[in-house]
Design a protein around this motif. Structure first.
Motif, PDB file in Angstrom:
ATOM      1  N   SER A 121      50.198  45.534  33.556  1.00 54.05           N
ATOM      2  CA  SER A 121      50.700  44.343  34.136  1.00 54.05           C
ATOM      3  C   SER A 121      51.220  43.478  32.918  1.00 54.05           C
ATOM      4  O   SER A 121      50.416  43.119  32.101  1.00 54.05           O
ATOM      5  CB  SER A 121      50.029  43.642  34.729  1.00 54.05           C
ATOM      6  N   LEU A 122      52.475  42.977  32.815  1.00 57.10           N
ATOM      7  CA  LEU A 122      53.114  42.185  31.752  1.00 57.10           C
ATOM      8  C   LEU A 122      52.815  40.644  32.155  1.00 57.10           C
ATOM      9  O   LEU A 122      53.812  40.186  32.883  1.00 57.10           O
ATOM     10  CB  LEU A 122      54.478  42.441  31.373  1.00 57.10           C
ATOM     11  N   ASN A 123      51.804  39.959  31.590  1.00 51.97           N
ATOM     12  CA  ASN A 123      51.447  38.459  32.191  1.00 51.97           C
ATOM     13  C   ASN A 123      51.230  37.765  30.875  1.00 51.97           C
ATOM     14  O   ASN A 123      50.589  38.483  29.720  1.00 51.97           O
ATOM     15  CB  ASN A 123      50.641  38.308  33.074  1.00 51.97           C
ATOM     16  N   ARG A 124      51.602  36.616  30.594  1.00 50.25           N
ATOM     17  CA  ARG A 124      51.178  35.777  29.614  1.00 50.25           C
ATOM     18  C   ARG A 124      50.416  34.750  29.896  1.00 50.25           C
ATOM     19  O   ARG A 124      50.585  33.908  30.928  1.00 50.25           O
ATOM     20  CB  ARG A 124      52.504  35.324  28.759  1.00 50.25           C
ATOM     21  N   ASP A 125      48.890  34.367  29.206  1.00 48.45           N
ATOM     22  CA  ASP A 125      48.032  33.734  29.616  1.00 48.45           C
ATOM     23  C   ASP A 125      48.664  32.322  29.155  1.00 48.45           C
ATOM     24  O   ASP A 125      48.502  31.826  27.997  1.00 48.45           O
ATOM     25  CB  ASP A 125      46.599  34.193  28.734  1.00 48.45           C
ATOM     26  N   ILE A 126      48.775  31.455  30.230  1.00 49.76           N
ATOM     27  CA  ILE A 126      49.245  30.104  29.966  1.00 49.76           C
ATOM     28  C   ILE A 126      48.194  29.190  29.451  1.00 49.76           C
ATOM     29  O   ILE A 126      48.260  28.187  28.960  1.00 49.76           O
ATOM     30  CB  ILE A 126      49.771  29.664  31.167  1.00 49.76           C
ATOM     31  N   VAL A 128      57.530  33.715  41.574  1.00 50.48           N
ATOM     32  CA  VAL A 128      56.984  32.527  42.022  1.00 50.48           C
ATOM     33  C   VAL A 128      55.529  32.640  42.201  1.00 50.48           C
ATOM     34  O   VAL A 128      54.695  31.666  41.936  1.00 50.48           O
ATOM     35  CB  VAL A 128      57.553  32.338  43.674  1.00 50.48           C
ATOM     36  N   LEU A 129      55.056  33.852  42.209  1.00 48.63           N
ATOM     37  CA  LEU A 129      53.648  34.257  42.151  1.00 48.63           C
ATOM     38  C   LEU A 129      53.263  35.018  40.962  1.00 48.63           C
ATOM     39  O   LEU A 129      54.201  35.987  40.531  1.00 48.63           O
ATOM     40  CB  LEU A 129      52.905  34.709  43.416  1.00 48.63           C
ATOM     41  N   THR A 130      52.032  35.072  40.435  1.00 46.04           N
ATOM     42  CA  THR A 130      52.119  36.064  39.621  1.00 46.04           C
ATOM     43  C   THR A 130      50.440  36.456  39.726  1.00 46.04           C
ATOM     44  O   THR A 130      49.447  35.583  39.961  1.00 46.04           O
ATOM     45  CB  THR A 130      51.812  35.565  37.857  1.00 46.04           C
ATOM     46  N   GLY A 162      38.416  38.948  47.064  1.00 42.48           N
ATOM     47  CA  GLY A 162      40.046  38.884  47.192  1.00 42.48           C
ATOM     48  C   GLY A 162      40.628  38.961  45.865  1.00 42.48           C
ATOM     49  O   GLY A 162      40.066  39.100  45.002  1.00 42.48           O
ATOM     50  N   LYS A 163      41.858  38.759  45.832  1.00 43.00           N
ATOM     51  CA  LYS A 163      42.563  38.513  44.488  1.00 43.00           C
ATOM     52  C   LYS A 163      43.005  37.108  44.354  1.00 43.00           C
ATOM     53  O   LYS A 163      43.586  36.397  45.209  1.00 43.00           O
ATOM     54  CB  LYS A 163      43.932  39.396  44.901  1.00 43.00           C
ATOM     55  N   ARG A 164      43.121  36.806  42.829  1.00 44.79           N
ATOM     56  CA  ARG A 164      43.716  35.493  42.843  1.00 44.79           C
ATOM     57  C   ARG A 164      44.799  35.596  42.163  1.00 44.79           C
ATOM     58  O   ARG A 164      45.332  36.538  41.385  1.00 44.79           O
ATOM     59  CB  ARG A 164      42.725  34.879  41.530  1.00 44.79           C
ATOM     60  N   TYR A 165      45.683  34.416  42.493  1.00 47.35           N
ATOM     61  CA  TYR A 165      47.204  34.563  42.071  1.00 47.35           C
ATOM     62  C   TYR A 165      47.158  33.326  41.186  1.00 47.35           C
ATOM     63  O   TYR A 165      46.714  32.212  41.680  1.00 47.35           O
ATOM     64  CB  TYR A 165      48.180  34.658  43.155  1.00 47.35           C
ATOM     65  N   ILE A 166      48.365  33.184  40.500  1.00 38.73           N
ATOM     66  CA  ILE A 166      48.721  31.616  40.000  1.00 38.73           C
ATOM     67  C   ILE A 166      50.214  31.618  40.379  1.00 38.73           C
ATOM     68  O   ILE A 166      50.985  32.331  40.182  1.00 38.73           O
ATOM     69  CB  ILE A 166      48.806  31.654  38.267  1.00 38.73           C
ATOM     70  N   VAL A 167      50.195  30.257  41.006  1.00 37.77           N
ATOM     71  CA  VAL A 167      51.345  29.873  41.460  1.00 37.77           C
ATOM     72  C   VAL A 167      52.260  29.416  40.160  1.00 37.77           C
ATOM     73  O   VAL A 167      52.039  28.588  39.432  1.00 37.77           O
ATOM     74  CB  VAL A 167      51.646  28.712  42.460  1.00 37.77           C
ATOM     75  N   ASN A 168      53.728  29.633  40.179  1.00 37.60           N
ATOM     76  CA  ASN A 168      54.535  29.255  39.327  1.00 37.60           C
ATOM     77  C   ASN A 168      54.388  27.677  39.008  1.00 37.60           C
ATOM     78  O   ASN A 168      54.631  26.876  40.150  1.00 37.60           O
ATOM     79  CB  ASN A 168      55.893  29.552  39.513  1.00 37.60           C
TER      80      ASN A 168
END
Length: 536
Positions: free
Chosen positions: A239-244, A390-392, A406-412
């Motif tokens: 998964s290609l995500n960048r840690d904000i 919109v979500l990641t 469960g699973k955690r998401y970050i909202v844009n």
């Protein structure tokens, strides 16, 4: 001089890609994975840099070829929509021809084949002692012109079989001194029809051999792998995500802009660094979105930044999401519900919490948590929101209140900033004090899910290439349920995927010892099977 940013990788010369590469820890890990021996599938929303990192890996392998003897081969399938013959194997044959042609071209460009070998001729669709290479290109050309005369057959008698291709690649590698061919298949699964995606991933798996590594890029939530390809078994999924939340995040995003910005824009950014940082956080790690929004705020003053945040994250990003219902057959209700869920439930709740946290000088949030036993329709809606960006996905297997998982998401963050009266007045404070420990939780039967439970998936007017009846007719043994749960389905006479798909959770609970949780999981398995087939 106006800034003319490169928004898409295909607009950058391959030889100049490394000039625009801003290395972060996450990106370096992805590039190294792509250069490795194991087949890799990169998953990420639009614009996060999947194609770019594949190009970076390709160029680094080229630079290291003298030592590693790993030959990168970049393959694009952008012409897939032009293939329109009456051959049921047309798409697979076209892909094989494309791959063979790309390998031969790479070998020739590297100057590794002064005299054509027998194995190379086989890849070219020729007898081993032949010298002409036009037949293979002729097959490709015929397929890509078939839209002009749909239904007309293409002669593929010269095309080697998959086994012949693998043997020939092994022989060719030995003959020219190559340890391994590393295939980078871009513009692949995310532009294919669902039926084409399934063929692609079957071919991806079948090509695996000691001298071939396949790599591809896909979008989250709308990729159909099919029955023969098993993610996490047949490839490494990244998964290609960048840690904000990383200290270097805004610096890295600034470097991406600096690689392309003119002096006037750089001056404006240096004078209004916090405003730039707001746009960087708003993009939530998506370079394409950052470049687009920065290009609309070249003065980088508060008025421009507030306008960009309001216009793009209140309307632009949602327009891109809603239009997906025209492309993903059977998903309209799910796509619309996802937007309503975020706009009407999630975002207002997060804003209310953040207003209170800021007033109390506490850490803020942009995170939500979804119970692992939430309805499958909900999970699909969230996956499509991840496609839009919109979500990641943030973390899986997270324990929440009452120790549930469960699973955690970050909202844009841009969508969150767009709710503020003035983004430049409060957005930076929200972004700079985020913590995943504060998250809005949505349990398995949250009231916001109710409207989706009764939604009927529209299976009418399916696009060409779907054979849903065959999917629904498959045995319930195809479902991801336990043996015991399967026995309960059989007791109820629900012997096929279609039977389980049509059944309600109430009907499933008629089986002995099947309660709410087990009924939900059995129903989810059938819905997932159908939606995964429809995705693409």
């Amino acid at each position: 001089m106006m800034n003319d940013f490169f928004y898409r990788t295909e607009d950058i010369l391959a030889t100049e890609v490394l000039d625009y590469f801003v290395e972060t820890r996450e990106d370096r890990e992805v590039v190294d994975q792509l250069k490795g021996r194991n087949p890799t599938v990169i998953v990420g929303s639009r614009g996060v840099g999947k194609s770019f990192l594949m190009r970076v890996a390709e160029q680094e392998l080229k630079q290291d070829f003298a030592e590693s003897k790993i030959l990168p081969v970049y393959i694009t399938f952008v012409s897939s929509s032009l293939v329109r013959t009456d051959d049921p194997d047309q798409f697979r044959n076209w892909m094989l021809a494309r791959i063979c042609s790309a390998v031969l071209r790479a070998v020739q460009k590297f100057g590794l084949m002064t005299n054509r070998t027998g194995s190379a001729n086989i890849l070219a669709g020729l007898p081993s002692n032949h010298l002409d290479t036009s037949k293979l290109e002729g097959i490709i050309s015929s397929y890509e012109k078939s839209w002009e005369t749909p239904g007309v057959s293409v002669d593929v008698s010269a095309l080697p079989s998959i086994e012949e291709i693998k043997f020939s690649l092994e022989d060719l590698a030995e003959e020219i001194g190559v340890r391994r061919f590393s295939l980078f298949m871009d513009e692949a699964a995310h532009i294919f029809l669902p039926s084409q995606q399934r063929q692609f991933f079957t071919l991806f798996r079948d090509l695996r051999c000691p001298t071939v590594t396949c790599n591809a890029a896909v979008y989250p939530g709308v990729t159909s792998f099919g029955d023969t390809f098993q993610p996490n078994h047949d490839a490494t999924i990244v998964s290609l995500n960048r840690d904000i939340g990383a200290k270097s995040y805004t610096d890295s995003m600034l470097q991406i802009v600096e690689k392309q910005a003119d002096a006037k824009l750089l001056t404006a950014i240096s004078k209004n660094m916090q405003n730039f940082n707001i746009l960087a956080f708003a993009s939530t790690g998506n370079p394409r979105v950052l470049l687009k929004t920065v290009s609309e705020a070249t003065k980088m003053n508060s008025t421009e930044v507030n306008t960009v945040v309001r216009e793009y994250y209140r309307s632009g990003i949602w327009s891109e999401h809603s239009i997906l219902s025209e492309k993903y057959i059977g998903h309209k209700g799910i796509i619309d519900w996802g937007r309503d869920f975020l706009e009407d439930v999630v975002l207002p709740e997060l804003k209310k919490k953040n207003d209170a946290y800021i007033s109390q000088e506490k850490n803020t949030t942009s995170f939500i948590w979804i119970h692992r036993d939430a309805p499958q329709m909900v999970k699909e809606a969230l996956r499509i929101l991840c496609y839009t960006g919109v979500l990641t996905e943030h973390s899986s297997g997270i324990r929440a209140t009452r120790n549930e998982i469960g699973k955690r998401y970050i909202v844009n963050l841009g969508c969150l900033f767009a709710l503020e009266t003035s983004a430049t007045g409060s957005a930076f404070e929200i972004a700079s004090s985020l913590t995943p420990k504060r998250m809005s939780e949505f349990g398995s039967n949250h009231s916001a899910f109710k409207s989706l439970l009764d939604l009927k998936i529209d299976l009418d007017e399916l696009e060409e290439g779907f054979d849903l009846n065959s999917q629904l007719a498959k045995s319930n043994s195809e479902l991801d349920v336990t043996i015991w749960q399967r026995s309960k389905l059989n007791e109820l006479g629900l012997n096929t995927i279609g039977d389980v798909f049509a059944a309600t959770e109430t009907q499933l609970k008629r089986a002995y010892m099947i309660g709410d949780v087990r009924a939900r999981r059995m129903k989810n398995a059938a819905i997932y099977s159908v939606l995964e087939y429809l995705s693409g």
